[in-house]
Motif scaffolding. Structure first.
Motif, PDB file in Angstrom:
ATOM      1  N   LYS A  11       0.854  -1.206   0.000  1.00  0.00           N
ATOM      2  CA  LYS A  11       0.000   0.000   0.000  1.00  0.00           C
ATOM      3  C   LYS A  11       0.883   1.247   0.000  1.00  0.00           C
ATOM      4  N   SER A  12       0.645   2.122  -0.959  1.00  0.00           N
ATOM      5  CA  SER A  12       1.484   3.310  -1.086  1.00  0.00           C
ATOM      6  C   SER A  12       0.786   4.540  -0.510  1.00  0.00           C
ATOM      7  N   LYS A  26       3.122   3.201   2.594  1.00  0.00           N
ATOM      8  CA  LYS A  26       2.540   3.591   3.874  1.00  0.00           C
ATOM      9  C   LYS A  26       3.024   2.562   4.908  1.00  0.00           C
ATOM     10  N   ARG A  28       1.194   0.680   6.647  1.00  0.00           N
ATOM     11  CA  ARG A  28       0.412  -0.535   6.403  1.00  0.00           C
ATOM     12  C   ARG A  28       1.030  -1.377   5.293  1.00  0.00           C
ATOM     13  N   GLY A  29       1.550  -0.715   4.259  1.00  0.00           N
ATOM     14  CA  GLY A  29       2.207  -1.422   3.159  1.00  0.00           C
ATOM     15  C   GLY A  29       3.441  -2.164   3.632  1.00  0.00           C
ATOM     16  N   ASP A  32       2.181  -5.154   5.840  1.00  0.00           N
ATOM     17  CA  ASP A  32       1.594  -6.217   5.026  1.00  0.00           C
ATOM     18  C   ASP A  32       2.652  -6.969   4.230  1.00  0.00           C
ATOM     19  N   ARG A  57       7.691   2.211  -4.575  1.00  0.00           N
ATOM     20  CA  ARG A  57       6.839   1.339  -3.772  1.00  0.00           C
ATOM     21  C   ARG A  57       7.085  -0.140  -4.083  1.00  0.00           C
ATOM     22  N   THR A 130      -2.870  -4.937  -2.642  1.00  0.00           N
ATOM     23  CA  THR A 130      -1.505  -4.527  -2.324  1.00  0.00           C
ATOM     24  C   THR A 130      -0.880  -5.565  -1.406  1.00  0.00           C
TER      25      THR A 130
END
Length: 163
Positions: A11-12, A26, A28-29, A32, A57, A130
């Motif tokens: 997630k970017s 991000k 979260r990215g 994950d 990313r 993502t």
């Protein structure tokens, strides 16, 4: 037998005023990507080579995966051809690979990776999210001959999170 592991970037963030290629992950990215890569590491699949899109990313996601997989970066390459959203450039990139490579991991983008997961795999996927990973096997000896394969492993962050 040829094997492809498609990994969509994490997630970017849209928080910064930067070009599309320079958008960072991000938190979260990052989280994950760690979650999915550690789950995939348990499969103990030998990778011959990893390739990443040149986008920040995708590169950041690839570094998280390669670190968690203990992958040797001597067999890692960045390619502009993987900065593709349709899938056409990625498809051509794969078909031109050295046939001595058996198992590869690609880090890139949607809609290319969802399109290719559905074109090459035998399991319909509505959307590769993502940090999503799709592992496909092909019963061929040449990359130029890959067509329909079997979807062996699908790991999405939501599969690994407890509620």
């Amino acid at each position: 037998m040829k094997q492809i592991i498609l990994v969509r970037h994490g997630k970017s963030s849209w928080e910064y005023d930067v070009s599309d290629k320079d958008r960072p992950l991000k938190q979260r990215g990052i989280n994950d990507a760690h979650l999915v890569s550690k789950a995939f590491a348990q499969k103990a699949i030998h990778l011959d080579h990893c390739f990443s899109s040149s986008a920040n990313r995708a590169l950041h996601t690839s570094m998280i995966f390669t670190r968690n997989l203990g992958f040797n970066l001597d067999n890692f390459l960045i390619s502009e051809k993987l900065y593709d959203f349709s899938g056409n450039s990625v498809r051509e990139f794969v078909k031109d690979l050295d046939d001595n490579l058996e198992t590869i991991m690609l880090f890139g983008h949607n809609y290319a990776f969802t399109t290719l997961a559905n074109t090459w795999g035998d399991q319909y996927i509505d959307n590769v999210p993502t940090s999503g990973l799709v592992h496909i096997k092909f019963d061929v000896r040449q990359w130029a001959k890959i067509a329909k394969g079997s979807s062996e492993t699908v790991i999405f962050p939501k599969h690994l999170k407890t509620k």
